[in-house]
Design a protein around this motif. Structure first.
Motif: not given
Length: 142
Positions: A52-58, A85-91, A121-134
């Motif tokens: 969460a902090a990484n989303v806020v910072q980066h 998730s980072a909604f509305g974030a650049a890739s 596990t850590v996975t990353f997806t990007r869809q419709d302007g949203t970056n999501t880490w699971v």
């Protein structure tokens, strides 16, 4: 898939206060899941807060609208999972390899390595302007 025993969700503008709110959600969550061992709570919570902090910072906005932080945390009898998730974030620039922890003199770059050390596990997806880490930690208590 086993039943969800406890769940918390959060979504708001990605600010330092949002990270505090996620921390509060995690504290409340453990009240609904007393069976989760302390070590699993600590390691999982640290990984979620770091993500969460990484989303806020980066996270950089994709448009004029601010980035929103979303966190959905789910506890099952044998696993802990969070979607951060980072909604509305650049890739982002993502290193799909297994990053090593940077040296002691490095000023950044520890986040993803720390998260990967704390969860299964850590996975990353990007869809419709949203970056999501699971983030998943399983099995709990072992």
């Amino acid at each position: 898939m086993t039943d969800v025993l406890a769940r918390r969700s959060f979504r708001n503008v990605a600010t330092p206060e949002a990270v505090d709110a996620v921390h509060g959600q995690l504290d409340d969550l453990w009240e609904d899941a007393p069976f989760v061992p302390d070590m699993d709570r600590m390691t999982f919570a640290t990984a979620v807060i770091e993500a969460a902090a990484n989303v806020v910072q980066h996270a950089e906005p994709e448009s004029a609208d601010p980035v929103e932080l979303g966190v959905d945390i789910c506890i099952r009898q044998t696993s802990l999972q969070a979607e951060v998730s980072a909604f509305g974030a650049a890739s982002p620039a993502i290193d799909d390899g297994d990053p090593a922890m940077p040296g002691e003199e490095a000023e950044s770059g520890r986040g993803l390595a720390l998260i990967r050390a704390l969860v299964t596990t850590v996975t990353f997806t990007r869809q419709d302007g949203t970056n999501t880490w699971v983030l998943s930690r399983e099995p709990i208590g072992s």
